[in-house]
Design an enzyme around this catalytic site. Structure first.
Site, PDB file in Angstrom:
ATOM      1  N   LYS A  33       0.840  -1.197   0.000  1.00  0.00           N
ATOM      2  CA  LYS A  33       0.000   0.000   0.000  1.00  0.00           C
ATOM      3  C   LYS A  33       0.873   1.243   0.000  1.00  0.00           C
ATOM      4  O   LYS A  33       1.785   1.378   0.808  1.00  0.00           O
ATOM      5  CB  LYS A  33      -0.910   0.023   1.231  1.00  0.00           C
ATOM      6  CG  LYS A  33      -1.834   1.241   1.307  1.00  0.00           C
ATOM      7  CD  LYS A  33      -2.789   1.144   2.485  1.00  0.00           C
ATOM      8  CE  LYS A  33      -2.137   1.520   3.801  1.00  0.00           C
ATOM      9  NZ  LYS A  33      -1.838   2.989   3.888  1.00  0.00           N
ATOM     10  N   ASP A  60      -3.481   4.255  -1.965  1.00  0.00           N
ATOM     11  CA  ASP A  60      -4.389   4.696  -0.900  1.00  0.00           C
ATOM     12  C   ASP A  60      -4.398   6.216  -0.809  1.00  0.00           C
ATOM     13  O   ASP A  60      -3.801   6.815   0.084  1.00  0.00           O
ATOM     14  CB  ASP A  60      -3.914   4.064   0.422  1.00  0.00           C
ATOM     15  CG  ASP A  60      -4.743   4.489   1.621  1.00  0.00           C
ATOM     16  OD1 ASP A  60      -5.906   4.880   1.440  1.00  0.00           O
ATOM     17  OD2 ASP A  60      -4.201   4.430   2.745  1.00  0.00           O
ATOM     18  N   LYS A  62      -7.478   8.073  -1.215  1.00  0.00           N
ATOM     19  CA  LYS A  62      -8.776   8.503  -0.660  1.00  0.00           C
ATOM     20  C   LYS A  62      -9.342   9.722  -1.386  1.00  0.00           C
ATOM     21  O   LYS A  62      -9.625  10.753  -0.780  1.00  0.00           O
ATOM     22  CB  LYS A  62      -8.652   8.798   0.843  1.00  0.00           C
ATOM     23  CG  LYS A  62      -8.147   7.635   1.677  1.00  0.00           C
ATOM     24  CD  LYS A  62      -8.067   8.024   3.157  1.00  0.00           C
ATOM     25  CE  LYS A  62      -7.572   6.897   4.028  1.00  0.00           C
ATOM     26  NZ  LYS A  62      -6.107   6.648   3.845  1.00  0.00           N
ATOM     27  N   ASP A  65     -13.886  14.561  -4.003  1.00  0.00           N
ATOM     28  CA  ASP A  65     -14.052  15.840  -4.692  1.00  0.00           C
ATOM     29  C   ASP A  65     -15.378  15.787  -5.434  1.00  0.00           C
ATOM     30  O   ASP A  65     -16.155  14.837  -5.268  1.00  0.00           O
ATOM     31  CB  ASP A  65     -12.864  16.069  -5.640  1.00  0.00           C
ATOM     32  CG  ASP A  65     -12.491  17.547  -5.774  1.00  0.00           C
ATOM     33  OD1 ASP A  65     -13.410  18.354  -6.053  1.00  0.00           O
ATOM     34  OD2 ASP A  65     -11.308  17.887  -5.598  1.00  0.00           O
ATOM     35  N   ILE A  66     -15.636  16.774  -6.268  1.00  0.00           N
ATOM     36  CA  ILE A  66     -16.852  16.718  -7.077  1.00  0.00           C
ATOM     37  C   ILE A  66     -16.757  15.511  -8.016  1.00  0.00           C
ATOM     38  O   ILE A  66     -15.666  15.020  -8.308  1.00  0.00           O
ATOM     39  CB  ILE A  66     -17.064  18.031  -7.854  1.00  0.00           C
ATOM     40  CG1 ILE A  66     -15.926  18.255  -8.857  1.00  0.00           C
ATOM     41  CG2 ILE A  66     -17.211  19.213  -6.907  1.00  0.00           C
ATOM     42  CD1 ILE A  66     -16.162  19.434  -9.788  1.00  0.00           C
ATOM     43  N   PRO A  67     -17.891  14.992  -8.485  1.00  0.00           N
ATOM     44  CA  PRO A  67     -17.871  13.747  -9.260  1.00  0.00           C
ATOM     45  C   PRO A  67     -16.905  13.750 -10.443  1.00  0.00           C
ATOM     46  O   PRO A  67     -16.150  12.795 -10.636  1.00  0.00           O
ATOM     47  CB  PRO A  67     -19.324  13.599  -9.710  1.00  0.00           C
ATOM     48  CG  PRO A  67     -20.107  14.239  -8.606  1.00  0.00           C
ATOM     49  CD  PRO A  67     -19.277  15.421  -8.184  1.00  0.00           C
ATOM     50  N   THR A  69     -14.188  15.541 -11.037  1.00  0.00           N
ATOM     51  CA  THR A  69     -12.788  15.582 -10.625  1.00  0.00           C
ATOM     52  C   THR A  69     -12.356  14.245 -10.031  1.00  0.00           C
ATOM     53  O   THR A  69     -11.262  13.748 -10.317  1.00  0.00           O
ATOM     54  CB  THR A  69     -12.566  16.712  -9.609  1.00  0.00           C
ATOM     55  OG1 THR A  69     -12.919  17.957 -10.213  1.00  0.00           O
ATOM     56  CG2 THR A  69     -11.124  16.763  -9.145  1.00  0.00           C
ATOM     57  N   THR A 117     -11.158   6.428  11.232  1.00  0.00           N
ATOM     58  CA  THR A 117     -11.223   5.908  12.594  1.00  0.00           C
ATOM     59  C   THR A 117     -11.038   7.000  13.633  1.00  0.00           C
ATOM     60  O   THR A 117     -11.357   6.815  14.804  1.00  0.00           O
ATOM     61  CB  THR A 117     -10.163   4.814  12.816  1.00  0.00           C
ATOM     62  OG1 THR A 117      -8.874   5.332  12.475  1.00  0.00           O
ATOM     63  CG2 THR A 117     -10.462   3.600  11.944  1.00  0.00           C
ATOM     64  N   GLY A 207       1.244  -2.879   8.967  1.00  0.00           N
ATOM     65  CA  GLY A 207       2.373  -1.981   8.817  1.00  0.00           C
ATOM     66  C   GLY A 207       3.526  -2.340   9.720  1.00  0.00           C
ATOM     67  O   GLY A 207       4.314  -3.242   9.430  1.00  0.00           O
ATOM     68  N   ARG A 208       3.611  -1.652  10.849  1.00  0.00           N
ATOM     69  CA  ARG A 208       4.782  -1.742  11.723  1.00  0.00           C
ATOM     70  C   ARG A 208       5.166  -3.144  12.189  1.00  0.00           C
ATOM     71  O   ARG A 208       6.367  -3.430  12.304  1.00  0.00           O
ATOM     72  CB  ARG A 208       4.582  -0.813  12.930  1.00  0.00           C
ATOM     73  CG  ARG A 208       4.751   0.646  12.566  1.00  0.00           C
ATOM     74  CD  ARG A 208       4.363   1.572  13.691  1.00  0.00           C
ATOM     75  NE  ARG A 208       2.926   1.578  13.923  1.00  0.00           N
ATOM     76  CZ  ARG A 208       2.325   2.354  14.813  1.00  0.00           C
ATOM     77  NH1 ARG A 208       3.028   3.166  15.566  1.00  0.00           N
ATOM     78  NH2 ARG A 208       1.017   2.322  14.953  1.00  0.00           N
TER      79      ARG A 208
END
Length: 233
Positions: A33, A60, A62, A65-67, A69, A117, A207-208
Site C-alpha cells: 500500500k 491509498d 482517498k 471531490d466533485i464527481p 474531478t 477511525t 504496517g509496523r
C-alpha cells in the site's frame, strides 16, 4: 491464481526506504500500500518500480471531490496499472458512481473509506451528522455496495457486522492488524489475523509489525501462515 490477503503499508517518507523494505519481502505473499505521504514524495515512478518488483499496489489516496474531478483522478490512477484505489464514501452517490464508471472495464479495483477511525460521535455532531459512527459506517458501506464498488476499508471490529449486512463478495479491507502474540503499538482497537478473517475480512493491512521487524520476510511469513490457517478453518 495467487491472491495474497496481506497488504503491507509502506508508510515511509521517501522512495529509497520504501524500495529497500519491498526488496526484503516476497510479492507472492503480500501486496503493498502506497499512501499520501509516500506518493507525494515519490510519485508515480515509485508505483512503477514496485510493480516491476512484482507487487500489486493499493494506491491509498482517498479521493474526495466533485464527481467529475474524482472520476478523472480515478481514471489517472487506474492508468498506472495499480491493483486497487480508494475514494471517500462521504462524497455521496453521484461521486461514487462516477468513480466506478471511470474504472469500469479496467483491472483496477475501487473501494471506499467510510468514516476515518479518528472520527468520534462528537466529531460527527460538530458537522451535523446524526447517529453513531457504527450506524454511519454501515450506511456508507451499503451505499458503496449499491454504487457497484468492490468493497470498503473498515475496522476489523466492524467486519462481522458489515459482512452480515453486505453478504459475500463485497470486500472488507481491514487495517490495525497485530500478531496474536505481538505488541499493540499505539493501536487500542486492534484485531489479530485470525479474528479478522473469521469476522469476514478479505484483506488485512499490516504496517509496523512487519515493516519495523528486524526480519520483515520472516514476520510476513508468520502472518501469512496464520491467515492461511484461518481461511481453512
Amino acid at each position: 491464481m495467487n491472491d495474497p490477503r496481506i497488504i503491507i503499508a509502506l508508510d515511509f517518507p521517501d522512495q529509497t526506504t520504501a524500495l529497500n523494505l519491498a526488496a526484503r519481502l516476497d510479492h507472492k505473499l503480500c501486496r503493498v500500500k502506497v499512501g499520501k505521504e509516500l506518493f507525494t514524495a515519490a510519485g508515480p515512478q515509485l508505483v512503477e518500480k514496485l510493480m516491476q518488483l512484482g507487487f500489486d499496489v493499493f494506491l491509498d489516496l482517498k479521493f474526495h471531490d466533485i464527481p467529475n474531478t474524482t472520476a478523472a483522478a480515478c481514471r489517472a490512477a487506474a492508468s498506472l496499472g495499480v491493483w486497487m484505489i480508494n475514494v471517500h464514501a462521504l462524497g455521496g452517490e453521484k461521486m461514487l458512481r462516477a468513480a466506478q464508471q471511470a474504472v469500469e472495464g479496467r483491472k483496477t479495483k475501487l473501494i471506499a473509506v467510510t468514516l476515518l477511525t479518528s472520527m468520534s460521535r462528537d466529531d460527527l455532531r460538530e458537522i451535523n451528522i446524526a447517529g453513531t459512527p457504527e450506524i454511519i459506517v454501515q450506511q456508507l458501506a451499503l451505499l458503496t455496495q449499491r454504487c457497484g464498488l468492490h468493497g470498503v476499508v473498515c475496522s476489523a471490529l466492524e467486519a462481522a457486522n458489515l459482512r452480515a449486512v453486505t453478504g459475500k463478495g463485497f470486500w472488507l479491507v481491514t487495517p490495525g492488524i497485530r500478531a496474536s502474540d505481538g505488541n499493540q503499538d499505539d493501536q487500542v482497537r486492534i484485531a489479530t489475523p485470525t479474528s479478522a478473517i473469521h469476522d469476514g475480512a478479505d484483506y488485512l493491512v499490516i504496517g509496523r509489525p512487519i515493516t519495523r521487524s528486524l526480519d520483515p520476510l520472516t514476520a510476513l511469513q508468520r502472518f501469512n501462515d496464520e491467515v492461511t490457517v484461518a481461511l481453512n478453518n
